[in-house]
Design a protein around this motif. Sequence first.
Motif, PDB file in Angstrom:
ATOM      1  N   ALA A 158       0.835  -1.204   0.000  1.00  0.00           N
ATOM      2  CA  ALA A 158       0.000   0.000   0.000  1.00  0.00           C
ATOM      3  C   ALA A 158       0.871   1.257   0.000  1.00  0.00           C
ATOM      4  O   ALA A 158       0.522   2.260  -0.650  1.00  0.00           O
ATOM      5  N   MET A 159       1.981   1.210   0.714  1.00  0.00           N
ATOM      6  CA  MET A 159       2.897   2.352   0.724  1.00  0.00           C
ATOM      7  C   MET A 159       3.422   2.636  -0.679  1.00  0.00           C
ATOM      8  O   MET A 159       3.495   3.793  -1.103  1.00  0.00           O
ATOM      9  N   GLU A 160       3.786   1.589  -1.418  1.00  0.00           N
ATOM     10  CA  GLU A 160       4.271   1.816  -2.780  1.00  0.00           C
ATOM     11  C   GLU A 160       3.146   2.295  -3.691  1.00  0.00           C
ATOM     12  O   GLU A 160       3.376   3.124  -4.584  1.00  0.00           O
ATOM     13  N   LEU A 172       0.657   7.920   4.301  1.00  0.00           N
ATOM     14  CA  LEU A 172       1.080   6.534   4.122  1.00  0.00           C
ATOM     15  C   LEU A 172       2.273   6.506   3.158  1.00  0.00           C
ATOM     16  O   LEU A 172       2.124   6.605   1.941  1.00  0.00           O
ATOM     17  N   ARG A 173       3.439   6.369   3.731  1.00  0.00           N
ATOM     18  CA  ARG A 173       4.665   6.354   2.946  1.00  0.00           C
ATOM     19  C   ARG A 173       5.687   5.467   3.650  1.00  0.00           C
ATOM     20  O   ARG A 173       5.563   5.186   4.850  1.00  0.00           O
ATOM     21  N   PHE A 174       6.686   5.034   2.916  1.00  0.00           N
ATOM     22  CA  PHE A 174       7.753   4.225   3.510  1.00  0.00           C
ATOM     23  C   PHE A 174       8.428   5.007   4.638  1.00  0.00           C
ATOM     24  O   PHE A 174       8.739   6.191   4.497  1.00  0.00           O
ATOM     25  N   GLN A 203      -5.672  -9.766  -3.965  1.00  0.00           N
ATOM     26  CA  GLN A 203      -7.005  -9.204  -4.124  1.00  0.00           C
ATOM     27  C   GLN A 203      -6.964  -7.681  -4.149  1.00  0.00           C
ATOM     28  O   GLN A 203      -7.668  -7.036  -4.933  1.00  0.00           O
ATOM     29  N   ALA A 204      -6.134  -7.105  -3.291  1.00  0.00           N
ATOM     30  CA  ALA A 204      -6.036  -5.646  -3.244  1.00  0.00           C
ATOM     31  C   ALA A 204      -5.530  -5.099  -4.568  1.00  0.00           C
ATOM     32  O   ALA A 204      -6.044  -4.091  -5.078  1.00  0.00           O
ATOM     33  N   ALA A 205      -4.526  -5.760  -5.152  1.00  0.00           N
ATOM     34  CA  ALA A 205      -3.965  -5.302  -6.425  1.00  0.00           C
ATOM     35  C   ALA A 205      -4.997  -5.363  -7.538  1.00  0.00           C
ATOM     36  O   ALA A 205      -5.055  -4.479  -8.407  1.00  0.00           O
ATOM     37  N   ALA A 206      -5.826  -6.400  -7.521  1.00  0.00           N
ATOM     38  CA  ALA A 206      -6.866  -6.531  -8.549  1.00  0.00           C
ATOM     39  C   ALA A 206      -7.870  -5.395  -8.460  1.00  0.00           C
ATOM     40  O   ALA A 206      -8.363  -4.904  -9.475  1.00  0.00           O
ATOM     41  N   VAL A 207      -8.180  -4.952  -7.242  1.00  0.00           N
ATOM     42  CA  VAL A 207      -9.125  -3.848  -7.051  1.00  0.00           C
ATOM     43  C   VAL A 207      -8.482  -2.517  -7.428  1.00  0.00           C
ATOM     44  O   VAL A 207      -9.103  -1.678  -8.095  1.00  0.00           O
TER      45      VAL A 207
END
Length: 407
Positions: A158-160, A172-174, A203-207
Amino acid sequence: MGSKKLKAVAVAGSQLVEVADPPGVVAAAKDLSKRSFGPATAKYRELGTVANLLTFNRLAALPTRNFQQGTFVEAPSLSGEALDAAHKLARRSCAACTIGCEHIYTSPDGEVRLEYESLFALGPLCGIGDRKAVLQAALACDHWGLDTISTGASIAFAMECCEKGLLKENGLRFGNADAMLSLVEQIARREGLGDLLAEGTRQAAAVIGGDAPNFAPHVKGLEIPGYEPRALQTMALGFAVGSRGADHNRSGAYEIDFSERADRLHGSPEAARLAVDTEDRAALMDSLILCKFLRGVFADLFTESAELLARVTGWNISAEELRTVAQRIVTAKKLFNIREGWTASEDTLPSRFLTEHLPGNGAVGASLPRERLQEMIQAYYAARGWDRDGQVPGAVKNELQLTDCGR
């Protein structure tokens, strides 16, 4: 189990089970205990698995910033030595264990058991070098019943995504420890962004869409542990072909990478064939309920396991029969996947690992071309007796007595 809201299955017996050779079992236990005090297990006693962090960092094999790098500049602050000096509380073990690999540390929220995988996933993978924050996050995962690898990987992913503009989440960052700690609880409660991340990175990437699936750090939906695939290419194979995805407990292919039998930066078909044996050894140790930290004390695991099993059960079983048992276990899992719709296209890694070079000391420019991984996969299939598509021929099913599997 989770989808059925099932927390555990408990089995209680009403009587003791006699062993075939009580004196022999006692003698074997004493011998194994004595050997477990040796150098093969010293690391686990002294610092525990957190000792891996500096070693992996030196080899550019420490996944950092969602696998964008293989080294972490703040690694020394997260080392086992630093943790011991500032936070060490106790060392504990399983019942009657002579190793005592559990290292307990103090955190602002209480005592926490920390392993390398939790340390890497909640630290370097998220770009975080704050020991207290990592310890707090690990304890929070234990409190909520969250897997630390999948949790850390989902947050790093999610950070990336935020870094690339695919998500918009303030702060939200590294390197933002507060954001990481907040997300752990959001994932557990399925609140805000945590509701999406609770589904895992596949699943998150697909969304999310866009380029997200190319750097979502999973294989078959299971997030990748703390072994950078481009710097440990036999382990990369182990992740790619694993029946449950990227699992360092089902494949010990990293042992090949760390040996003189392979070039860890240039995977090969020969190394792939050696990886099969590490997978079989892991299957056998799990079946015998032997701690994998003992694997180094055996001169010949299969022969010695046959002797141990005979003393407990009275079975006259050979080392070769146990090798067949291990092969049967691995193949049965493959047949289950095939029955559920598996195809050879799933035996792969995220695009990042097959198209991007790895920066960092110790493995500058390391790459894992897709063609090389495919050559290794074909060598793995051949060593297992499977066909080029990863399917299990009838002759292999008959040999392993698995003709009823896959229906």
